[in-house]
Enzyme design. Sequence first.
Site, PDB file in Angstrom:
ATOM      1  N   GLU A   1       1.370  10.316   1.216  1.00  8.26           N
ATOM      2  CA  GLU A   1       1.007   9.000   0.690  1.00  8.26           C
ATOM      3  C   GLU A   1       0.055   8.258   1.623  1.00  8.26           C
ATOM      4  O   GLU A   1      -0.964   7.717   1.187  1.00  8.26           O
ATOM      5  CB  GLU A   1       2.275   8.159   0.493  1.00  8.26           C
ATOM      6  CG  GLU A   1       3.185   8.636  -0.609  1.00  8.26           C
ATOM      7  CD  GLU A   1       4.488   7.861  -0.647  1.00  8.26           C
ATOM      8  OE1 GLU A   1       5.106   7.807  -1.720  1.00  8.26           O
ATOM      9  OE2 GLU A   1       4.905   7.318   0.393  1.00  8.26           O
TER      10      GLU A   1
ATOM     11  N   ASP B   1      12.250   8.003   0.297  1.00  3.18           N
ATOM     12  CA  ASP B   1      11.584   7.558   1.518  1.00  3.18           C
ATOM     13  C   ASP B   1      12.299   6.367   2.158  1.00  3.18           C
ATOM     14  O   ASP B   1      12.525   6.347   3.368  1.00  3.18           O
ATOM     15  CB  ASP B   1      10.122   7.193   1.226  1.00  3.18           C
ATOM     16  CG  ASP B   1       9.290   8.395   0.805  1.00  3.18           C
ATOM     17  OD1 ASP B   1       9.513   9.484   1.351  1.00  3.18           O
ATOM     18  OD2 ASP B   1       8.423   8.242  -0.062  1.00  3.18           O
TER      19      ASP B   1
END
Length: 270
Positions: free
Chosen positions: A149, A41
């Site tokens: 997330e 990420d």
Amino acid sequence: MAKKSTIKVGEINTFIVTWLKDYATNANLNGFVVGISGGVDSAVTSTLCAQTGLTTLCVEMPIHQDSSQVSRGREHIEQLKKRFPNVKNVETDLTSVFETFKNEVPGSENEAKLNLSLANTRARLRMTTLYYLGGIHGLLVAGTGNKVEDFGVGFYTKYGDGGVDLSPIADLMKSDVYALGKYLEIPESIQNAAPTDGLFGDSRTDEDQLGASYDELEWAMLEAEKNGENENFTKREKEVFDIYKKLNTINQHKMKPIPVCIIPSKYKIC
């Protein structure tokens, strides 16, 4: 249960880079600061920021960090600096700051809660550092959270890695982030590494903490958005769906705006 990304990576890459550059330009700021963890990420986010041509400051913030996470982060930064002259980097070792904090605050007999609070403290020390560096260099703090997330299971620290100025990949599923990472040619060591938040100073993975893989949670998120639990779920699918629903429920406080106590007008003197 795994989902293969179907995004148009080239077009999405261009779209996000343009969005980032326009936002920074309109905010009259110089670029972006990104915390580098050694994960996919942060590698994708920093590469997107670098493509804007604006200053992109990559920051390593180890706190008793696992050596593999450190080496992957450094490999990515060195690769990025070779590709983009606007990329700079700095390492701020927060281990001593973290240890001082631990020594100054009360402890707890509840070891599980203590360890979780200290893990979240690591994330909040990093957020403070990013905002400090952003402040002195005129940079925006770029978030690195993905859609699963940030809006699925709430797997981040409130006012830690959740404390950012803008979130360029928060509408991308984890599989999309991997697809974009491959397109952007981030180091294979990062593409192949098991995701981890790196907040406990050991090698535990996100799957160890969540009880399901991102592929599984992505599937559950899509199922929940469609029509909820299906009577035809397999045993494992039901387990994963229940994990997703539980995490989504208990972490709503992260995903919703801060509740404000609105005072009725009858209590105010006009």
